[in-house]
Structure formats: C-alpha cells, structure tokens
Write an enzyme that holds these catalytic residues in place. Sequence first.
Site, PDB file in Angstrom:
ATOM      1  N   ASP A 167       0.863  -1.177   0.000  1.00  0.00           N
ATOM      2  CA  ASP A 167       0.000   0.000   0.000  1.00  0.00           C
ATOM      3  C   ASP A 167       0.900   1.227   0.000  1.00  0.00           C
ATOM      4  O   ASP A 167       1.527   1.553   1.012  1.00  0.00           O
ATOM      5  CB  ASP A 167      -0.904  -0.005   1.236  1.00  0.00           C
ATOM      6  CG  ASP A 167      -1.935   1.125   1.202  1.00  0.00           C
ATOM      7  OD1 ASP A 167      -1.786   2.045   0.365  1.00  0.00           O
ATOM      8  OD2 ASP A 167      -2.873   1.085   2.019  1.00  0.00           O
ATOM      9  N   LYS A 197      -3.608  10.438 -12.173  1.00  0.00           N
ATOM     10  CA  LYS A 197      -4.976  10.347 -12.694  1.00  0.00           C
ATOM     11  C   LYS A 197      -5.957  10.860 -11.656  1.00  0.00           C
ATOM     12  O   LYS A 197      -5.815  10.607 -10.453  1.00  0.00           O
ATOM     13  CB  LYS A 197      -5.306   8.889 -13.025  1.00  0.00           C
ATOM     14  CG  LYS A 197      -6.744   8.701 -13.518  1.00  0.00           C
ATOM     15  CD  LYS A 197      -6.925   7.387 -14.226  1.00  0.00           C
ATOM     16  CE  LYS A 197      -6.839   6.190 -13.323  1.00  0.00           C
ATOM     17  NZ  LYS A 197      -6.976   4.931 -14.068  1.00  0.00           N
TER      18      LYS A 197
END
Length: 203
Positions: free
Chosen positions: A87, A151
């Site tokens: 993560d 993004k």
Amino acid sequence: MKKVQDHYFKRAKQENYPARSVYKLQEMDNNFKLLRPGQKVLDLGATPGSWTLYAAKKVGPSGRVIAVDLNPTETAFPENVTFLVADALEPGPEFTALLDSVKPFDLVISDMAPKTTGQRITDQARSLELVEQALALAGTCLIHGGHFVAKIFMGPDVKAFTDSMRGSFEKVKTAKPKSSRSESFEQFIVGLGFRGLPEIAGG
C-alpha cells in the site's frame, strides 16, 4: 470512437503491453517531456504494469523504476524495475526502506483509482483523496525540479486542487489523452518543475 478503442487495445497486444493505458503515459511524455535516460521513477498503482514497462524502457539500464500496487501482476519486468505488492499510501517498513534506498525520484506517476461505486460524487471525492495522498508522498521523495503525474476523476474540486499545486510546481497542466475512453471522466494532472510542498500541506 469504438474503432479508436479497438486500435489502442490491438496495438498494446502487438507491442507486448498488458493494457492500453500505456498510450496515455506515452502521449503525456511526448507532450511534456517527462522521461529520459538515467531517471529514477516511482510508479504508484502500477498493476498490470504498462506504465512501468514504458517508463523502464525510457529510463534505460542506467535508470530505475520502483513500481507498487495493492495487487500483484504477472507481467515480466526488466532488471531496472523493482515491483512491490504494498500500500503506497500506508507504507510499511519494506516499502519505506526501498524508497529511502532509491530516492530522490525524478518523476512520480500515479494511475491509482478508487474502487468505483457508480455514485459519481463519491467516486470523484475518493479519487481526489488518492491524488492528494500521492502528492503528499511525492513531496517526501521528489527531487527539486522533478515532475508529478496523477490520474483524477473530473469533478468540481479539481480546479481548486490544481490551483493549490501551483505554488509547489513551476507549471501545472491537465491532460485528457486521446487514448482515454471518451465516456471516461478521468483526466491527468501534470506538475512540472517541483519546488517543494508548502509547510502547511496536509493540515
């Protein structure tokens, strides 16, 4: 537009990229001159690995790409790539040690996206949160003058966020690559020439 989508899908297969998303990064690289030989790149949300492969090719054997994703990938990477299942936004000791051993990075790229709910406002808010976290991470390991690409789902809060980035980069742009599906509400934020994050960032 369907023919265009098919074109990018087929092209990716022919050029041995696992996904058509590679052409989004390629177009932004052509437009903004993001990648060059010898660079160190941090790729967030890397699976299945198209962006990683493209970056690895551009930085060459003297460069290095650190790619991280919550999900594993079956893509085979060249020797200048280190892929880690982790993560990126809650770095454990392995990822932290890897970052510390490689940084500073010349470029941080993020194709991360939230699991979509179908509720556009919720998805936009979660997307913005991911980009904010990606930028915070970039702020700890990006070289002065480096670049940042992420993004984000288009929404009412994007302009305020890009405006807030202007103090941290020489230029801040938004891009909607031709290979991005027309029905998609994704776009990309491009920060060029990193100056450093303000002390007040993150509260």
